[in-house]
Scaffold this active site. Structure first.
Site, PDB file in Angstrom:
ATOM      1  N   ASP A  24     -15.274 -45.878 -17.897  1.00 54.87           N
ATOM      2  CA  ASP A  24     -13.971 -46.522 -17.732  1.00 54.87           C
ATOM      3  C   ASP A  24     -14.111 -47.893 -17.086  1.00 54.87           C
ATOM      4  O   ASP A  24     -13.589 -48.899 -17.596  1.00 54.87           O
ATOM      5  CB  ASP A  24     -13.077 -45.610 -16.888  1.00 54.87           C
ATOM      6  CG  ASP A  24     -11.700 -46.191 -16.617  1.00 54.87           C
ATOM      7  OD1 ASP A  24     -11.180 -46.960 -17.451  1.00 54.87           O
ATOM      8  OD2 ASP A  24     -11.124 -45.847 -15.565  1.00 54.87           O
ATOM      9  N   HIS A  72      -9.646 -48.848 -25.629  1.00 52.33           N
ATOM     10  CA  HIS A  72     -10.267 -48.658 -24.309  1.00 52.33           C
ATOM     11  C   HIS A  72     -10.794 -47.227 -24.127  1.00 52.33           C
ATOM     12  O   HIS A  72     -11.973 -47.054 -23.782  1.00 52.33           O
ATOM     13  CB  HIS A  72      -9.298 -49.051 -23.192  1.00 52.33           C
ATOM     14  CG  HIS A  72      -9.726 -48.584 -21.845  1.00 52.33           C
ATOM     15  ND1 HIS A  72     -10.863 -49.052 -21.215  1.00 52.33           N
ATOM     16  CD2 HIS A  72      -9.185 -47.661 -21.011  1.00 52.33           C
ATOM     17  CE1 HIS A  72     -10.990 -48.440 -20.043  1.00 52.33           C
ATOM     18  NE2 HIS A  72      -9.996 -47.592 -19.903  1.00 52.33           N
ATOM     19  N   GLU A 106      -2.363 -40.547 -16.651  1.00 46.71           N
ATOM     20  CA  GLU A 106      -2.013 -41.688 -15.807  1.00 46.71           C
ATOM     21  C   GLU A 106      -1.064 -42.658 -16.492  1.00 46.71           C
ATOM     22  O   GLU A 106      -0.188 -43.239 -15.847  1.00 46.71           O
ATOM     23  CB  GLU A 106      -3.301 -42.415 -15.400  1.00 46.71           C
ATOM     24  CG  GLU A 106      -3.110 -43.482 -14.359  1.00 46.71           C
ATOM     25  CD  GLU A 106      -4.439 -44.030 -13.875  1.00 46.71           C
ATOM     26  OE1 GLU A 106      -4.649 -45.248 -14.035  1.00 46.71           O
ATOM     27  OE2 GLU A 106      -5.260 -43.254 -13.356  1.00 46.71           O
ATOM     28  N   ASP A 107      -1.216 -42.854 -17.799  1.00 44.89           N
ATOM     29  CA  ASP A 107      -0.495 -43.931 -18.482  1.00 44.89           C
ATOM     30  C   ASP A 107       0.432 -43.492 -19.609  1.00 44.89           C
ATOM     31  O   ASP A 107       0.931 -44.345 -20.353  1.00 44.89           O
ATOM     32  CB  ASP A 107      -1.493 -44.959 -19.019  1.00 44.89           C
ATOM     33  CG  ASP A 107      -2.191 -45.709 -17.899  1.00 44.89           C
ATOM     34  OD1 ASP A 107      -1.628 -45.807 -16.794  1.00 44.89           O
ATOM     35  OD2 ASP A 107      -3.309 -46.205 -18.122  1.00 44.89           O
ATOM     36  N   HIS A 120      -8.948 -39.813 -20.637  1.00 45.94           N
ATOM     37  CA  HIS A 120      -8.883 -40.132 -19.208  1.00 45.94           C
ATOM     38  C   HIS A 120      -7.612 -40.857 -18.768  1.00 45.94           C
ATOM     39  O   HIS A 120      -7.196 -40.725 -17.628  1.00 45.94           O
ATOM     40  CB  HIS A 120     -10.135 -40.901 -18.757  1.00 45.94           C
ATOM     41  CG  HIS A 120     -10.093 -42.358 -19.041  1.00 45.94           C
ATOM     42  ND1 HIS A 120     -10.472 -42.904 -20.244  1.00 45.94           N
ATOM     43  CD2 HIS A 120      -9.702 -43.401 -18.262  1.00 45.94           C
ATOM     44  CE1 HIS A 120     -10.321 -44.212 -20.206  1.00 45.94           C
ATOM     45  NE2 HIS A 120      -9.862 -44.543 -19.013  1.00 45.94           N
TER      46      HIS A 120
END
Length: 188
Positions: free
Chosen positions: A121, A30, A58-59, A54
């Site tokens: 994204d 991704h 966040e992950d 990116h």
């Protein structure tokens, strides 16, 4: 490393090692697809590095400070503009709407580079969603924190509106077409 983008690819691969996407796919594909899409709009290596990075804050356990330390303040700022406050102490399904409202507020007033990151994204995500929608239909929404297709349509339509200054790019047109395809039954 010969450039910041190559360094970012290696960093992101390590950060996302072992992760999978909601569809079961290998996670790193991704961010790489995001960077590929962004690469159709700019050759700026900082922006391309931010594209591949990116989702790291966040992950994964990576912090924005680590991004700044390894890639500089500009890349860190770009990544920060694409990072949601996930509120890990609460259920993701309960915070979905507020997280989307907050992130849309950032997007609305962002510069062109941030908007390119968002487009990369969201187009990558929408491509995946459209593939799965074509295979299993509306039940695809069961894998998301927000299962209501109408709410998902609201979000993607708002993103598309806020990205309208990129409307001359094929990526924008594709994102718009895929939204219309996936949500054709939810449009009024």
């Amino acid at each position: 490393m010969s450039n910041i983008f190559e360094k970012a690819v290696v960093f992101a691969m390590k950060a996302h090692e072992g992760q999978t996407r909601k569809d079961g796919g290998i996670y790193i594909l991704h961010p790489l697809e995001d960077a590929t899409i962004v690469g159709t709009m700019t050759k700026d290596l900082d922006v391309l590095a931010a594209a591949v990075l990116h989702d790291t804050v966040e992950d994964t356990s990576v912090t924005i400070e680590e991004i700044a330390e390894n890639f500089g303040e500009r890349v860190a700022a770009l990544v920060a503009h694409e990072t949601e406050n996930k509120r890990p102490e609460q259920k993701a399904s309960e915070t979905w709407k507020i997280r989307k409202i907050e992130s849309l507020a950032v997007l609305k007033d962002s510069g062109i580079e941030t908007k390119m990151l968002w487009l990369g994204d969201k187009l990558s995500n929408m491509r995946s969603l459209a593939r799965d929608y074509d295979n299993i239909g509306v039940s695809v929404f069961e894998r998301f924190n927000e299962k209501d297709p109408a709410q998902q349509l609201w979000y993607h339509s708002t993103v598309l509106e806020y990205l309208s200054e990129l409307n001359e790019y094929p990526a924008y047109k594709e994102y718009s077409e895929l939204i219309n395809h996936v949500f054709k039954d939810n449009k009024e």
